[in-house]
Structures are given as C-alpha cells and as structure tokens.
Design a protein around this motif. Structure first.
Motif, PDB file in Angstrom:
ATOM      1  N   VAL A 148       5.716  -7.063   6.137  1.00 47.97           N
ATOM      2  CA  VAL A 148       4.471  -7.795   5.864  1.00 47.97           C
ATOM      3  C   VAL A 148       3.270  -6.860   6.010  1.00 47.97           C
ATOM      4  O   VAL A 148       2.390  -6.797   5.143  1.00 47.97           O
ATOM      5  CB  VAL A 148       4.331  -9.011   6.807  1.00 47.97           C
ATOM      6  CG1 VAL A 148       2.927  -9.603   6.692  1.00 47.97           C
ATOM      7  CG2 VAL A 148       5.378 -10.067   6.481  1.00 47.97           C
ATOM      8  N   VAL A 149       3.234  -6.125   7.131  1.00 44.61           N
ATOM      9  CA  VAL A 149       2.135  -5.183   7.366  1.00 44.61           C
ATOM     10  C   VAL A 149       2.096  -4.119   6.272  1.00 44.61           C
ATOM     11  O   VAL A 149       1.033  -3.801   5.713  1.00 44.61           O
ATOM     12  CB  VAL A 149       2.272  -4.528   8.759  1.00 44.61           C
ATOM     13  CG1 VAL A 149       1.218  -3.428   8.928  1.00 44.61           C
ATOM     14  CG2 VAL A 149       2.136  -5.569   9.851  1.00 44.61           C
ATOM     15  N   GLY A 168      -0.823  -2.859  -0.558  1.00 50.04           N
ATOM     16  CA  GLY A 168      -1.221  -3.672  -1.704  1.00 50.04           C
ATOM     17  C   GLY A 168      -0.086  -3.944  -2.667  1.00 50.04           C
ATOM     18  O   GLY A 168      -0.312  -4.325  -3.814  1.00 50.04           O
ATOM     19  N   SER A 169       1.176  -3.786  -2.217  1.00 49.13           N
ATOM     20  CA  SER A 169       2.334  -3.937  -3.089  1.00 49.13           C
ATOM     21  C   SER A 169       2.830  -5.381  -3.138  1.00 49.13           C
ATOM     22  O   SER A 169       3.186  -5.960  -2.106  1.00 49.13           O
ATOM     23  CB  SER A 169       3.474  -3.030  -2.619  1.00 49.13           C
ATOM     24  OG  SER A 169       4.673  -3.358  -3.280  1.00 49.13           O
ATOM     25  N   LEU A 170       2.860  -5.959  -4.336  1.00 48.82           N
ATOM     26  CA  LEU A 170       3.444  -7.288  -4.499  1.00 48.82           C
ATOM     27  C   LEU A 170       4.943  -7.250  -4.234  1.00 48.82           C
ATOM     28  O   LEU A 170       5.505  -8.178  -3.656  1.00 48.82           O
ATOM     29  CB  LEU A 170       3.183  -7.813  -5.915  1.00 48.82           C
ATOM     30  CG  LEU A 170       3.878  -9.143  -6.268  1.00 48.82           C
ATOM     31  CD1 LEU A 170       3.403 -10.257  -5.345  1.00 48.82           C
ATOM     32  CD2 LEU A 170       3.651  -9.509  -7.717  1.00 48.82           C
ATOM     33  N   ALA A 171       5.593  -6.166  -4.670  1.00 50.19           N
ATOM     34  CA  ALA A 171       7.034  -6.055  -4.461  1.00 50.19           C
ATOM     35  C   ALA A 171       7.371  -6.129  -2.978  1.00 50.19           C
ATOM     36  O   ALA A 171       8.325  -6.801  -2.574  1.00 50.19           O
ATOM     37  CB  ALA A 171       7.567  -4.755  -5.062  1.00 50.19           C
ATOM     38  N   LEU A 172       6.571  -5.457  -2.140  1.00 53.62           N
ATOM     39  CA  LEU A 172       6.816  -5.517  -0.694  1.00 53.62           C
ATOM     40  C   LEU A 172       6.460  -6.883  -0.128  1.00 53.62           C
ATOM     41  O   LEU A 172       7.188  -7.431   0.704  1.00 53.62           O
ATOM     42  CB  LEU A 172       6.008  -4.432   0.025  1.00 53.62           C
ATOM     43  CG  LEU A 172       6.558  -3.007  -0.005  1.00 53.62           C
ATOM     44  CD1 LEU A 172       5.680  -2.087   0.831  1.00 53.62           C
ATOM     45  CD2 LEU A 172       7.999  -2.963   0.494  1.00 53.62           C
ATOM     46  N   ALA A 188       8.853  -9.397   1.634  1.00 56.23           N
ATOM     47  CA  ALA A 188       8.573  -9.873   2.990  1.00 56.23           C
ATOM     48  C   ALA A 188       8.608 -11.397   3.051  1.00 56.23           C
ATOM     49  O   ALA A 188       9.151 -11.991   3.994  1.00 56.23           O
ATOM     50  CB  ALA A 188       7.210  -9.362   3.449  1.00 56.23           C
ATOM     51  N   GLY A 189       8.018 -12.036   2.027  1.00 62.39           N
ATOM     52  CA  GLY A 189       8.084 -13.499   1.974  1.00 62.39           C
ATOM     53  C   GLY A 189       9.511 -13.988   1.841  1.00 62.39           C
ATOM     54  O   GLY A 189       9.913 -14.982   2.451  1.00 62.39           O
ATOM     55  N   GLY A 235       2.970   5.767  -1.679  1.00 63.34           N
ATOM     56  CA  GLY A 235       3.643   6.486  -0.597  1.00 63.34           C
ATOM     57  C   GLY A 235       4.077   5.575   0.524  1.00 63.34           C
ATOM     58  O   GLY A 235       5.245   5.584   0.958  1.00 63.34           O
ATOM     59  N   LEU A 236       3.139   4.762   1.034  1.00 60.05           N
ATOM     60  CA  LEU A 236       3.471   3.826   2.115  1.00 60.05           C
ATOM     61  C   LEU A 236       4.508   2.818   1.644  1.00 60.05           C
ATOM     62  O   LEU A 236       5.456   2.484   2.373  1.00 60.05           O
ATOM     63  CB  LEU A 236       2.199   3.116   2.583  1.00 60.05           C
ATOM     64  CG  LEU A 236       2.382   2.047   3.665  1.00 60.05           C
ATOM     65  CD1 LEU A 236       3.009   2.644   4.915  1.00 60.05           C
ATOM     66  CD2 LEU A 236       1.047   1.388   3.988  1.00 60.05           C
ATOM     67  N   MET A 237       4.328   2.344   0.435  1.00 62.40           N
ATOM     68  CA  MET A 237       5.270   1.383  -0.137  1.00 62.40           C
ATOM     69  C   MET A 237       6.686   1.959  -0.169  1.00 62.40           C
ATOM     70  O   MET A 237       7.672   1.280   0.147  1.00 62.40           O
ATOM     71  CB  MET A 237       4.808   1.032  -1.558  1.00 62.40           C
ATOM     72  CG  MET A 237       5.717   0.112  -2.337  1.00 62.40           C
ATOM     73  SD  MET A 237       5.061  -0.125  -4.002  1.00 62.40           S
ATOM     74  CE  MET A 237       6.403  -1.052  -4.748  1.00 62.40           C
ATOM     75  N   LEU A 238       6.812   3.244  -0.510  1.00 67.63           N
ATOM     76  CA  LEU A 238       8.122   3.882  -0.600  1.00 67.63           C
ATOM     77  C   LEU A 238       8.833   3.902   0.746  1.00 67.63           C
ATOM     78  O   LEU A 238      10.005   3.518   0.841  1.00 67.63           O
ATOM     79  CB  LEU A 238       7.959   5.307  -1.129  1.00 67.63           C
ATOM     80  CG  LEU A 238       9.237   6.155  -1.178  1.00 67.63           C
ATOM     81  CD1 LEU A 238      10.258   5.528  -2.110  1.00 67.63           C
ATOM     82  CD2 LEU A 238       8.915   7.587  -1.596  1.00 67.63           C
ATOM     83  N   TRP A 239       8.144   4.329   1.795  1.00 62.75           N
ATOM     84  CA  TRP A 239       8.798   4.437   3.099  1.00 62.75           C
ATOM     85  C   TRP A 239       9.178   3.082   3.681  1.00 62.75           C
ATOM     86  O   TRP A 239      10.256   2.929   4.263  1.00 62.75           O
ATOM     87  CB  TRP A 239       7.906   5.212   4.084  1.00 62.75           C
ATOM     88  CG  TRP A 239       7.803   6.658   3.730  1.00 62.75           C
ATOM     89  CD1 TRP A 239       6.707   7.328   3.274  1.00 62.75           C
ATOM     90  CD2 TRP A 239       8.871   7.621   3.770  1.00 62.75           C
ATOM     91  NE1 TRP A 239       7.008   8.648   3.021  1.00 62.75           N
ATOM     92  CE2 TRP A 239       8.325   8.860   3.322  1.00 62.75           C
ATOM     93  CE3 TRP A 239      10.212   7.565   4.124  1.00 62.75           C
ATOM     94  CZ2 TRP A 239       9.095  10.012   3.233  1.00 62.75           C
ATOM     95  CZ3 TRP A 239      10.979   8.721   4.039  1.00 62.75           C
ATOM     96  CH2 TRP A 239      10.419   9.916   3.589  1.00 62.75           C
ATOM     97  N   VAL A 240       8.309   2.097   3.495  1.00 60.51           N
ATOM     98  CA  VAL A 240       8.644   0.750   3.978  1.00 60.51           C
ATOM     99  C   VAL A 240       9.834   0.194   3.198  1.00 60.51           C
ATOM    100  O   VAL A 240      10.742  -0.438   3.775  1.00 60.51           O
ATOM    101  CB  VAL A 240       7.425  -0.196   3.847  1.00 60.51           C
ATOM    102  CG1 VAL A 240       7.817  -1.628   4.225  1.00 60.51           C
ATOM    103  CG2 VAL A 240       6.287   0.280   4.734  1.00 60.51           C
TER     104      VAL A 240
END
Length: 324
Positions: A48-49, A55-59, A63-64, A134-139
């Motif tokens: 979620v964080v 700002g990723s909808l995919a994440l 998460a939802g 970048g952040l999206m990739l690691w999460v």
C-alpha cells in the motif's frame, strides 16, 4: 397393496470434517491457509505504501487485492475451524457447508475486485499520472516472492476442496499482479510510457476472471443443492432396475452435496415379490457408490404388488428427502 418400508441408513453424526478425507488432511489444508494469510497480511501494508509513493495503479490494485485476499484467507481458515465442530440437533450436517459459503463469498469478492481495477484502469488511461518505476519495481519483486511462497503452500494442499481453491485463486491473482507490476515498472523505467501500468492491470483481471466465475458457479451450485457433477438420476434408476435383482422400480432419486468432497443421495426402490429387503438395500447402496461415487446413500425400500404402479416421471421434491 402391502407396503413395508426399511429406513436403515447406517449414518453417524460425529465430527463434521469431510468423511472422505482424513482429519490430518483437513488440518493440513487449514494450516496452509493460515500460513498464506500470514504472508499476505504481512506484506499488504508495505505494498500500500509503495503504491501510494510510486503512484502505481498496478501496485495499488495488487495491494487492494491483497487486502481482500487477507480477509478471504481468514474467512477460509475460519471455515475449516467451524467444520471441526460436531453436528447438533439444529445443524444435523454440522458446519461443513460454511466452507462452501466462504468459497462463494471469495469468488464474488474476486469479481468485485476485477470490476474496481477495470474502472480505475480506464480512469488512469484517460488521465495518466506519474509513476516511479524504480520504487514500483522493488516493491513488486518483494510482492512476487511473498505470493509465490503463499501460492506454493496452498497449491500443495488444494486437492478438490473449493474453499482452498478459492483461496489459491486469490493468491494467484496477487502473483499475476506482481508479475504485471514488474513488467510495467521495467517498461516505465526503459521508455517512460506510463499507460502500460493500467493496461497490464486489466490483463491480470482477464486472467483471473474465468477462474473466479468457475468458483462462484460451482459453490453456488452446491449451495442450491444441485446434483454432483455427472449425476444422472434417470440413468441410475435404469441401471438399478436392470442390475440389482429384486428391484422392480427405482424412483424419487435425489443427490446433493454438503461440500464438494461430501456428496449424498436418497432414493426409493419398489421390491419384486419375495425379495429380501435388507439384501436389496445393501446391493443398491453398493451399486450407487460404484456408478456415482457416492458412499452416503439413504435407501427406502417397499414391497409392492407387481404391476400395481406406473412409472411416474416425477423424481420428487426436496420435501421428500429424508434427513440422513
């Protein structure tokens, strides 16, 4: 016309774990769902964080999905716990059916999630927003590892249990969501094309939708007391009349399932004059178990004067079904 009815059932009402599966196997499924729920709940907050910051909808969609997965896995675990409770005079079948209800609710929630992701994806395509690849990739990579572990645990315990299957579908949806997020993040990093994020989200929805519909359909069929898969009352009646000596007519045949693993059936047979009722009853139960794979069969037998009945196509109503 002389009638004699034999209502022997050979039934017991002990603990209501599926009679066709060992208790150890049921507890193994329960433990698998508990592990999957723990893994999902622990990672959900981090995703979620990560989704909000990147700002990723995919994440965020994943998460939802994980939030509802966590609730669904807890519900599935609770269903196994309740199924271990013994039957009582109010619930003569015990609590086994709760696991089917949990599968139905989980399937419906998957459809609701699919609708939400699709609507949000359309909104994002109309109004693109910045995504931190970048952040999206690691999460997403961390989420993939968690989902693979949870899915592996559930897939080993699945078998034919609808409850575990619905839970595994939720986790599979998360796993595919993580894969989609990884692919989307890489494309965003390399090209800066952000529409790939909602597009892949919709692709994940399409992958899980068919399975979600299947779970809802099968669990709904059981809740409506539909006949087990492949059960044909007219074919069974004809088979019994042809293969079991002493059966003049088989009728009022009903079949349903408490759970997918626990089918049941009831029927009435009219005996030919001079037939041994107990022998016929045993042979009918054995034959139904052989051709329909239903071990829990209630057979009512009656002595009829030969030719004193017509072949009534009516197979009876639920009210005709004796309580095992």
């Amino acid at each position: 016309m002389a009638h004699r009815h034999d209502h022997s059932h050979d039934h017991s009402h002990g603990p209501t774990l599926s009679r066709d599966a060992p208790i150890a196997e049921q507890r193994s499924k329960e433990r698998a769902i508990a592990i999957a729920a723990g893994l999902t709940g622990l990672f959900m907050g981090a995703e979620v964080v990560g989704g909000i910051v990147s700002g990723s909808l995919a994440l965020l969609a994943d998460a939802g999905h994980m939030l509802t997965d966590f609730a669904s896995l807890v519900l599935a675990w609770l269903a196994f716990r309740l199924a271990r409770r013994p039957a009582d005079w109010k619930r003569t079948y015990g609590f086994d059916r709760f696991s089917v209800l949990a599968a139905f609710v989980n399937g419906i929630s998957l459809l609701a999630i699919a609708a939400w992701i699709t609507i949000e994806a359309i909104r994002r395509l109309r109004d693109p927003s910045e995504v931190l690849g970048g952040l999206m990739l690691w999460v997403a990579i961390a989420g993939l590892a968690v989902n693979i572990a949870a899915f592996w645990v559930l897939s080993r315990a699945e078998g034919d249990n609808l409850n575990v299957r619905a839970a595994a579908l939720h986790v599979l949806g998360d796993l595919l969501g993580s894969v989609a997020a990884i692919v989307a993040s890489l494309i965003i990093i390399w090209t800066g094309w952000t529409p790939i994020d909602p597009i892949l989200s919709v692709f994940v929805v399409l992958l899980i939708l068919r399975s979600a519909v299947s779970v809802v359909r099968e669990s709904g069929h059981i809740l409506l007391e539909g006949a087990p898969h492949g059960f044909d009352a007219s074919a069974i009646a004809a088979d019994l009349e042809q293969t079991v000596p002493g059966v003049l007519r088989a009728h009022h045949i009903h079949a349903w399932s408490i759970t997918q693993e626990r089918p049941m059936a009831t029927l009435e047979v009219d005996l030919a004059p001079g037939s041994d009722a107990e022998r016929v009853r045993r042979q009918v139960k054995s034959r139904v178990a052989q051709i329909a794979r239903i071990d829990h069969v209630t057979v009512e037998v009656s002595e009829e004067a030969e030719g004193a009945h017509d072949h009534d196509p009516d197979c009876g109503t639920p009210a005709d079904r004796p309580e095992p």
